[in-house]
Enzyme design. Structure first.
Site, mmCIF file in Angstrom:
data_model
loop_
_atom_site.group_PDB
_atom_site.id
_atom_site.type_symbol
_atom_site.label_atom_id
_atom_site.label_comp_id
_atom_site.label_asym_id
_atom_site.label_seq_id
_atom_site.Cartn_x
_atom_site.Cartn_y
_atom_site.Cartn_z
ATOM 1 N N GLU A 142 19.152 52.530 31.203
ATOM 2 C CA GLU A 142 18.852 53.166 33.416
ATOM 3 C C GLU A 142 20.354 52.815 34.087
ATOM 4 O OE1 GLU A 142 13.816 52.604 34.301
ATOM 5 O OE2 GLU A 142 15.240 51.196 34.777
ATOM 6 N N HIS A 266 15.271 56.838 46.005
ATOM 7 C CA HIS A 266 15.184 57.056 44.558
ATOM 8 C C HIS A 266 15.318 59.213 44.326
ATOM 9 C CE1 HIS A 266 13.871 57.761 39.962
ATOM 10 N NE2 HIS A 266 14.031 56.063 39.732
ATOM 11 N N ARG A 313 21.933 54.046 42.101
ATOM 12 C CA ARG A 313 20.949 54.577 42.663
ATOM 13 C C ARG A 313 21.313 55.379 44.032
ATOM 14 N NH1 ARG A 313 14.753 52.702 41.584
ATOM 15 N NH2 ARG A 313 14.947 52.341 39.447
ATOM 16 N N HIS A 374 12.105 54.758 47.661
ATOM 17 C CA HIS A 374 11.131 54.269 46.733
ATOM 18 C C HIS A 374 11.313 52.876 46.604
ATOM 19 C CE1 HIS A 374 10.718 54.097 41.900
ATOM 20 N NE2 HIS A 374 12.059 53.082 41.729
ATOM 21 N N ARG A 409 18.653 47.445 44.990
ATOM 22 C CA ARG A 409 18.750 47.007 43.995
ATOM 23 C C ARG A 409 18.624 47.338 42.631
ATOM 24 N NH1 ARG A 409 13.450 48.122 40.693
ATOM 25 N NH2 ARG A 409 13.320 50.516 41.860
HETATM 26 P P1 FAD Z 1 2.263 45.488 44.202
HETATM 27 O O1 FAD Z 1 1.975 45.677 43.058
HETATM 28 O O2 FAD Z 1 2.354 46.923 45.133
HETATM 29 O O3 FAD Z 1 1.084 45.184 44.779
HETATM 30 C C1 FAD Z 1 0.803 45.005 46.189
HETATM 31 C C2 FAD Z 1 -0.489 44.396 46.355
HETATM 32 O O4 FAD Z 1 -0.462 44.020 47.688
HETATM 33 C C3 FAD Z 1 -1.672 45.059 45.944
HETATM 34 O O5 FAD Z 1 -2.841 44.353 45.253
HETATM 35 C C4 FAD Z 1 -2.477 45.624 47.499
HETATM 36 O O6 FAD Z 1 -3.610 46.206 46.956
HETATM 37 C C5 FAD Z 1 -2.269 43.727 48.096
HETATM 38 N N1 FAD Z 1 -2.034 44.224 49.345
HETATM 39 C C6 FAD Z 1 -0.713 44.958 50.656
HETATM 40 N N2 FAD Z 1 -0.849 44.288 51.800
HETATM 41 C C7 FAD Z 1 -2.644 43.964 51.917
HETATM 42 C C8 FAD Z 1 -3.218 44.004 52.814
HETATM 43 N N3 FAD Z 1 -3.295 43.895 53.839
HETATM 44 N N4 FAD Z 1 -4.391 43.172 52.180
HETATM 45 C C9 FAD Z 1 -4.543 42.749 51.502
HETATM 46 N N5 FAD Z 1 -4.516 43.198 50.054
HETATM 47 C C10 FAD Z 1 -3.054 43.901 50.474
HETATM 48 N N6 FAD Z 1 10.142 48.578 39.217
HETATM 49 C C11 FAD Z 1 10.492 47.872 38.285
HETATM 50 O O7 FAD Z 1 11.284 47.059 37.848
HETATM 51 N N7 FAD Z 1 10.954 48.699 36.693
HETATM 52 C C12 FAD Z 1 10.296 49.798 37.159
HETATM 53 O O8 FAD Z 1 10.109 50.668 35.767
HETATM 54 C C13 FAD Z 1 9.668 50.339 38.222
HETATM 55 N N8 FAD Z 1 9.016 51.757 38.479
HETATM 56 C C14 FAD Z 1 8.599 52.018 39.903
HETATM 57 C C15 FAD Z 1 8.246 53.483 39.804
HETATM 58 C C16 FAD Z 1 7.081 53.772 41.048
HETATM 59 C C17 FAD Z 1 7.005 54.811 41.070
HETATM 60 C C18 FAD Z 1 7.209 52.936 42.124
HETATM 61 C C19 FAD Z 1 6.588 53.038 43.391
HETATM 62 C C20 FAD Z 1 8.040 51.532 42.420
HETATM 63 C C21 FAD Z 1 8.751 51.373 40.604
HETATM 64 N N9 FAD Z 1 9.102 50.151 40.639
HETATM 65 C C22 FAD Z 1 9.957 49.432 39.355
HETATM 66 C C23 FAD Z 1 8.543 49.037 41.797
HETATM 67 C C24 FAD Z 1 7.997 47.605 41.553
HETATM 68 O O9 FAD Z 1 7.117 48.648 40.923
HETATM 69 C C25 FAD Z 1 7.265 47.494 42.459
HETATM 70 O O10 FAD Z 1 8.653 46.482 43.548
HETATM 71 C C26 FAD Z 1 6.783 46.075 42.030
HETATM 72 O O11 FAD Z 1 5.042 46.959 41.112
HETATM 73 C C27 FAD Z 1 6.058 45.589 43.429
HETATM 74 O O12 FAD Z 1 4.670 44.176 42.634
HETATM 75 P P2 FAD Z 1 4.412 43.653 43.960
HETATM 76 O O13 FAD Z 1 3.470 42.603 42.917
HETATM 77 O O14 FAD Z 1 5.656 42.873 44.821
HETATM 78 O O15 FAD Z 1 3.322 44.942 45.001
HETATM 79 C C1 SIN Z 2 12.049 54.009 37.058
HETATM 80 O O1 SIN Z 2 11.350 54.317 36.004
HETATM 81 O O2 SIN Z 2 13.334 54.950 37.684
HETATM 82 C C2 SIN Z 2 12.349 53.888 38.229
HETATM 83 C C3 SIN Z 2 12.426 52.382 37.517
HETATM 84 C C4 SIN Z 2 12.873 50.911 38.706
HETATM 85 O O3 SIN Z 2 12.794 51.645 40.276
HETATM 86 O O4 SIN Z 2 13.122 50.134 38.387
#
Ligand code: FAD
Ligand code: SIN
Length: 556
Positions: A142, A266, A313, A374, A409
């Site tokens: 990537e 993104h 990015r 993103h 990032r």
């Molecule tokens: P999340 O997985 O977003 O979970 C948040 C949790 O908090 C959820 O359960 C939600 O219900 C809960 N929550 C929020 N507010 C409240 C509230 N008020 N009360 C109760 N619960 C609440 N990163 C990578 O490293 N590689 C990738 O390939 C990648 N691809 C991505 C693709 C997309 C489309 C997106 C959007 C992001 C991507 N990212 C990627 C980023 C990565 O997915 C996120 O940064 C990561 O998953 C965040 O995880 P988290 O556990 O911090 O939060």
């Molecule tokens: C992607 O698959 O392009 C997202 C990867 C990331 O957000 O780290």
């Protein structure tokens, strides 16, 4: 690079006095649940913390909707780790620092990078079926990575990770998973039956969507793992619930928030009139995809950066934005149709199928794409143990600013951050358990002076307005004048939303609107604070990068 040994300290980061907020309400009987550790968020960060704590402690995990509705399940590309022969931790650290425009905390970057291979091994042990080739993990590439470094499950890595973690959590008798709980505010010393100004966090008030009632969930330690704030912007790849709730709650309770100006866009979100937030993974470019001007059919990245389509990015998103604005385009093209059709289908089955359903065959034609918000690089200030400024409060994942990402990032470093800090917070809680006092009686939520909302339209209108001016005034290219315009609108909306919040019974939409506005305010204030262009913050009024790299730290 020497391995980072870490000595546990059980005292908290310089505790701050708690801030006064207008949100406090007096008690009138509502429900209380108590556990050892309360985790708010059921994505990669929250569930990692939960499974690491559960052998010793009773853990409750709240999610605001279904358990798999966070960004984790949407992740496509994968997880970065040094696994390729010839790659080194130093290379991964250097790539992270280059993408982060030097603002990263090097010690923190080393801490995370060194823990990546073990994190991948633990996920494999939980049953995540990472793609393999010739008996070894398949590593994709990537932007910003000098080596093949991304482990993945085809183009649906996040879904596989979410499933495995959720399965492990559901199977553990000490973990209680509670969906449909919308956390409103942290319960602090101010909410104790005997008022305290010590700033300790004892849990959270949450609205139960099913009953419409607000309960209080208490614990010795609370972990915020609430994800990012992407929905502050009109166009975002993030799920509907990414409204910055944890960041806003921590800020209101008195924790510092940092680097909120660094919102990542993104480069390649699908451009489609009906489907607004579908990501086309960076791995498409990693496997040879090219960006083309749809009018001329020619590539524009090679003229702008020696890394061409695989530049970080911020560089690629700005280039696309400039191309679109200069030629008056709606989108640019991302083309991988020169690769064999079987190769494209095998690497990107989810995207291929989704696009086919929309009438686009990526094996034969280019995909129309635009940049979209993103990832939230800034957030709640945490240390290496996931501790925040407030005693009893930890945070992990996208809602934090740990020092890993700096001003931008590096791709696929964020799931990694969730695993490393979810575990670090769990370890610290376990090691310092005896110094975490049990929660005192907390006052119940008071609804005696509020009525049912009579104007839901206000919420919808304000929500749309915020997202629109954030997109137009606080987007990829900024100016001081536009930021000030946004700040003025936020000021007006603050009054309106505070008034509404003070008079009407809370609903999920109102809770999210209040947090969205709070987060927008933090982003704009941080952006106005930074008098330079660095990483994701690019302003025409301060185009140079200053020689000294400094975090923007907002103190409540
Ligand atoms: P999340 O997985 O977003 O979970 C948040 C949790 O908090 C959820 O359960 C939600 O219900 C809960 N929550 C929020 N507010 C409240 C509230 N008020 N009360 C109760 N619960 C609440 N990163 C990578 O490293 N590689 C990738 O390939 C990648 N691809 C991505 C693709 C997309 C489309 C997106 C959007 C992001 C991507 N990212 C990627 C980023 C990565 O997915 C996120 O940064 C990561 O998953 C965040 O995880 P988290 O556990 O911090 O939060
Ligand atoms: C992607 O698959 O392009 C997202 C990867 C990331 O957000 O780290």
């Amino acid at each position: 690079m020497a391995e980072h040994r870490h000595v546990t300290r059980c005292s908290f980061l310089s505790p701050l006095p708690i801030a006064a907020t207008g949100s406090f309400r007096l008690p009138v009987g509502s429900r209380v649940s108590t556990s050892d550790v309360l985790i708010i968020g059921s994505g990669a960060a929250g569930l990692t913390a939960a499974v690491n704590l559960a052998d010793r402690f009773r853990v409750t995990v709240l999610a605001k909707g279904a358990l798999d509705e966070g960004s984790t399940a949407w992740a496509q590309g994968g997880i970065a780790a040094v696994l390729e022969p010839g790659d080194t931790f130093d290379h991964h650290v250097e790539d992270t620092m280059v993408a982060g425009a030097g603002l990263n905390d090097r010690g923190m970057v080393e801490f995370v990078v060194e823990r990546a291979p073990a994190a991948i091994a633990r996920l494999q042990a939980l049953g995540v079926p990472f793609a393999e080739e010739a008996g070894a993990l398949h590593l994709t590439r990537e932007g910003g990575h000098s080596h093949r470094r991304i482990v993945h499950v085809a183009d649906a890595t996040g879904w596989a990770v979410q499933e495995a973690l959720q399965r492990a959590a559901e199977a553990h008798p000490n973990i209680t998973l509670v969906p449909d709980q919308v956390a409103i505010d942290l319960a602090t010393g101010r909410h104790e039956e005997r008022y305290s100004g010590a700033g300790h966090v004892w849990g959270v008030y949450a609205l139960d969507r099913r009953t419409g009632r607000v309960g209080v969930h208490t614990a010795r330690a609370t972990v915020l793992a609430t994800g990012g704030a992407g929905r502050t912007y009109l166009f975002s790849t993030a799920p509907r619930g990414a409204t910055g709730d944890g960041i806003a709650m921590a800020w209101r309770a008195g924790a510092r928030v940092s680097n909120m100006e660094f919102m990542q866009f993104h480069p390649t979100c699908l451009y489609h009139l009906e489907v607004k937030n579908f990501l086309i993974t960076e791995a498409v470019r990693g496997e040879g995809g090219r960006l083309l001007n749809p009018r001329t059919g020619s590539r524009f990245m090679p003229d702008l950066d020696p890394r061409a389509e695989l530049a970080p990015r911020d560089v690629v998103a700005r280039a696309i934005d400039a191309e679109i604005k200069r030629d008056g385009l709606d989108y640019v093209h991302l083309d991988i149709s020169h690769q064999p059709a079987d190769f494209v289908r095998a690497h990107f089955p989810t995207i291929h199928e989704k696009l086919l359903g929309l009438g686009i065959d990526m094996t034969r034609e280019p995909i129309p794409v635009v940049p979209a918000q993103h990832y939230t690089c800034g957030g709640i200030v945490v240390d290496r143990d996931g501790r925040t400024d407030l005693p009893g409060l930890y945070a992990a994942g996208e809602c934090t600013q740990s020092g890993l990402h700096g001003a931008n990032r590096l791709a696929s470093n964020s799931l990694l951050e969730c695993f490393v800090f979810g575990e670090a917070a769990a370890t610290h809680i376990a090691e310092c358990w005896n110094e975490l006092p049990p929660p005192p009686p907390i006052r119940a939520w008071d609804e005696s002076r509020v009525a049912d909302s009579d104007e839901e339209v206000v919420i919808k209108q304000n929500w749309t307005e915020i997202r629109r001016f954030m997109w137009n005034y606080v987007g990829i290219v900024r100016t001081t004048k536009r930021l000030q315009r946004a700040a003025r609108r936020i000021q007006l909306l603050n009054e309106e939303v505070a008034d509404y919040y003070g008079h009407f019974r809370v609903t999920p939409d109102l809770i999210e609107l209040r947090n969205l506005l709070q987060t927008a305010d933090l982003i704009v204030r941080s952006a106005l604070h930074r008098h330079e262009s660095r990483g994701l913050h690019y302003t025409l009024d301060w185009p140079e990068t200053r020689p000294d790299a400094a975090d923007t730290v907002l103190v409540p």
